[in-house]
Design a protein around this motif. Structure first.
Motif, mmCIF file in Angstrom:
data_model
loop_
_atom_site.group_PDB
_atom_site.id
_atom_site.type_symbol
_atom_site.label_atom_id
_atom_site.label_comp_id
_atom_site.label_asym_id
_atom_site.label_seq_id
_atom_site.Cartn_x
_atom_site.Cartn_y
_atom_site.Cartn_z
ATOM 1 N N GLY A 1 -18.862 -18.130 6.899
ATOM 2 C CA GLY A 1 -19.897 -18.859 7.449
ATOM 3 C C GLY A 1 -20.190 -18.539 8.762
ATOM 4 N N LYS A 2 -19.857 -17.618 9.273
ATOM 5 C CA LYS A 2 -20.049 -17.361 10.910
ATOM 6 C C LYS A 2 -21.692 -17.152 11.432
ATOM 7 C CE LYS A 2 -19.064 -13.480 12.257
ATOM 8 N NZ LYS A 2 -20.672 -12.777 12.574
ATOM 9 N N SER A 3 -22.510 -16.598 10.385
ATOM 10 C CA SER A 3 -23.758 -16.223 10.756
ATOM 11 C C SER A 3 -24.385 -17.565 10.651
ATOM 12 C CB SER A 3 -24.249 -15.275 9.796
ATOM 13 O OG SER A 3 -23.767 -13.973 10.127
ATOM 14 N N THR A 4 -24.104 -18.326 9.532
ATOM 15 C CA THR A 4 -24.857 -19.552 9.106
ATOM 16 C C THR A 4 -24.643 -20.535 10.342
ATOM 17 O OG1 THR A 4 -24.511 -19.545 6.641
ATOM 18 C CG2 THR A 4 -24.764 -21.624 7.761
ATOM 19 N N LEU A 5 -23.287 -20.638 11.070
ATOM 20 C CA LEU A 5 -22.988 -21.431 12.034
ATOM 21 C C LEU A 5 -23.836 -21.031 13.373
ATOM 22 C CD1 LEU A 5 -19.479 -22.615 11.693
ATOM 23 C CD2 LEU A 5 -21.459 -23.922 11.844
ATOM 24 N N ALA A 6 -23.840 -19.705 13.551
ATOM 25 C CA ALA A 6 -24.585 -19.398 14.635
ATOM 26 C C ALA A 6 -26.058 -19.806 14.600
ATOM 27 C CB ALA A 6 -24.506 -17.727 14.986
ATOM 28 N N TYR A 7 -26.759 -19.618 13.613
ATOM 29 C CA TYR A 7 -27.888 -20.056 13.332
ATOM 30 C C TYR A 7 -28.240 -21.647 13.602
ATOM 31 C CZ TYR A 7 -32.762 -20.540 11.060
ATOM 32 O OH TYR A 7 -34.062 -20.624 10.610
ATOM 33 N N GLU A 8 -27.175 -22.422 13.065
ATOM 34 C CA GLU A 8 -27.330 -23.903 13.010
ATOM 35 C C GLU A 8 -27.064 -24.374 14.512
ATOM 36 O OE1 GLU A 8 -27.844 -26.157 11.103
ATOM 37 O OE2 GLU A 8 -27.844 -25.192 8.794
ATOM 38 N N LEU A 9 -26.172 -23.562 15.268
ATOM 39 C CA LEU A 9 -25.885 -23.920 16.655
ATOM 40 C C LEU A 9 -27.115 -23.725 17.386
ATOM 41 C CD1 LEU A 9 -22.254 -22.932 16.881
ATOM 42 C CD2 LEU A 9 -23.013 -25.212 17.349
ATOM 43 N N ALA A 10 -27.845 -22.581 17.011
ATOM 44 C CA ALA A 10 -28.916 -22.037 17.996
ATOM 45 C C ALA A 10 -29.900 -23.405 17.689
ATOM 46 C CB ALA A 10 -29.561 -20.817 17.462
ATOM 47 N N GLY A 11 -30.343 -23.651 16.492
ATOM 48 C CA GLY A 11 -30.974 -25.013 16.171
ATOM 49 C C GLY A 11 -30.876 -26.220 16.885
ATOM 50 N N ALA A 12 -29.664 -26.187 17.006
ATOM 51 C CA ALA A 12 -29.076 -27.514 17.653
ATOM 52 C C ALA A 12 -29.318 -27.583 18.927
ATOM 53 C CB ALA A 12 -27.473 -27.931 17.389
ATOM 54 N N LEU A 13 -29.049 -26.480 19.622
ATOM 55 C CA LEU A 13 -29.203 -26.486 21.053
ATOM 56 C C LEU A 13 -30.627 -25.757 21.534
ATOM 57 C CD1 LEU A 13 -25.919 -24.375 21.595
ATOM 58 C CD2 LEU A 13 -26.349 -26.455 22.376
ATOM 59 N N ASP A 14 -31.451 -25.943 20.680
ATOM 60 C CA ASP A 14 -33.062 -25.248 20.972
ATOM 61 C C ASP A 14 -32.744 -23.955 21.672
ATOM 62 O OD1 ASP A 14 -35.550 -25.286 20.996
ATOM 63 O OD2 ASP A 14 -35.852 -26.322 22.866
ATOM 64 N N ALA A 15 -31.946 -23.179 21.044
ATOM 65 C CA ALA A 15 -31.577 -21.544 21.565
ATOM 66 C C ALA A 15 -32.202 -20.605 21.056
ATOM 67 C CB ALA A 15 -30.061 -21.664 21.878
ATOM 68 N N LEU A 16 -32.109 -19.546 21.402
ATOM 69 C CA LEU A 16 -32.457 -18.093 20.667
ATOM 70 C C LEU A 16 -31.272 -17.852 19.815
ATOM 71 C CD1 LEU A 16 -34.526 -15.890 19.806
ATOM 72 C CD2 LEU A 16 -33.543 -14.624 22.100
ATOM 73 N N ALA A 17 -31.305 -17.497 18.316
ATOM 74 C CA ALA A 17 -30.269 -17.083 17.723
ATOM 75 C C ALA A 17 -30.434 -15.236 17.840
ATOM 76 C CB ALA A 17 -30.393 -17.467 16.376
ATOM 77 N N VAL A 18 -29.476 -14.604 18.053
ATOM 78 C CA VAL A 18 -29.459 -13.230 18.278
ATOM 79 C C VAL A 18 -28.536 -12.609 17.378
ATOM 80 C CG1 VAL A 18 -28.931 -11.093 19.713
ATOM 81 C CG2 VAL A 18 -29.982 -13.417 20.657
ATOM 82 N N ASP A 19 -28.890 -11.827 16.345
ATOM 83 C CA ASP A 19 -28.151 -11.231 15.502
ATOM 84 C C ASP A 19 -27.596 -9.784 16.075
ATOM 85 O OD1 ASP A 19 -26.712 -10.061 13.076
ATOM 86 O OD2 ASP A 19 -28.226 -10.590 11.962
ATOM 87 N N ALA A 20 -26.278 -9.753 16.441
ATOM 88 C CA ALA A 20 -25.779 -8.612 17.130
ATOM 89 C C ALA A 20 -24.994 -7.867 16.138
ATOM 90 C CB ALA A 20 -25.107 -9.000 18.557
ATOM 91 N N ASP A 21 -24.862 -8.018 15.000
ATOM 92 C CA ASP A 21 -24.239 -7.266 13.864
ATOM 93 C C ASP A 21 -25.019 -5.977 13.386
ATOM 94 O OD1 ASP A 21 -22.566 -6.157 11.926
ATOM 95 O OD2 ASP A 21 -21.913 -8.219 11.380
ATOM 96 N N LEU A 22 -24.934 -5.028 14.400
ATOM 97 C CA LEU A 22 -26.050 -4.084 13.988
ATOM 98 C C LEU A 22 -25.899 -3.257 12.860
ATOM 99 C CD1 LEU A 22 -25.892 -2.030 17.662
ATOM 100 C CD2 LEU A 22 -27.157 -4.216 16.717
#
Length: 226
Positions: free
Chosen positions: A13-34
């Motif tokens: 669930g790493k990607s899910t948590l990255a997205y969730e944290l971006a939402g909680a922080l009002d941040a930009l979520a970046v998918d760096a898994d090319l």
């Protein structure tokens, strides 16, 4: 501030948590898994295009419940991407906001690039004891690259998670994140609303807020604010 969300094992669930944290922080979520992008993407240019010089970073940001700089899905796009452009792309795309970067899983060669540009990192670990070795190796890479480990998300836990063992092994605060349908559906569907909006009363939402609080505590230092 740039936050790298990394993990030694896939499927936790790493990607899910990255997205969730971006939402909680009002941040930009970046998918760096090319090679294996997981964050939601829409039409138009993506990170592959930005890193190949075909699009400007801001042009590739997709709005929505969480702003996302998504990655492409093709191997050709991954091959054409210049990882040397990643830091500039993330900083330009984020502007004056924080960025939460979803790193490739494990110890692939491209994992170190987002870790090297990050100010801090959050490690997503499996509660299984045998999986801790992968988490320890990932933490060591982050340490070598000067990405401060702020917190550990112990993902998809059931009853009686081994929080104390993980805390002692990784030498960082640990937040258990329960296995729940509320998180399982985060990256599904059109809206992709974070769990803190969809189900704010759940234990999963509380865990995301706790992790976000740990990250916010680092912000004054990295912003140079007294």
């Amino acid at each position: 501030m740039i936050v790298a969300v990394c993990g030694g094992k896939g499927g936790v669930g790493k990607s899910t948590l990255a997205y969730e944290l971006a939402g909680a922080l009002d941040a930009l979520a970046v998918d760096a898994d090319l090679a294996v992008g997981d964050l939601p993407r829409g039409r138009g240019p993506d990170l592959h295009d930005v890193l190949a010089g075909r699009a400007a970073p801001r042009e590739a940001v997709r709005g929505g419940p969480v702003s996302v700089l998504a990655c492409g899905r093709s191997l050709a796009g991954a091959r054409a991407a210049d990882l040397g452009r990643l830091e500039d792309a993330v900083r330009r795309a984020a502007g004056d906001r924080d960025a939460v970067v979803d790193c490739p899983t494990g110890l692939r060669a491209d994992t170190g690039v987002p870790l090297a540009l990050a100010d801090v990192c959050l490690l997503v670990a499996s509660p299984r004891r045998w999986a801790l070795a992968d988490a320890v190796r990932t933490r060591a890479v982050a340490r070598d690259l000067a990405a401060e480990l702020v917190a550990v998300a112990l993902a998809r836990v059931g009853e009686d998670p081994p929080t104390a063992v993980v805390r002692a092994t990784l030498a960082a605060p640990v937040t258990p994140v329960p296995e729940t349908p509320a998180l399982a559906t985060t990256l599904d569907g059109e809206s992709s609303r974070p769990v803190t909006e969809r189900a704010p009363e759940t234990d999963a939402a509380a865990a995301v807020r706790e992790l976000a609080t740990s990250l916010r505590a680092c912000r004054p230092y990295y912003d140079g604010v007294e």
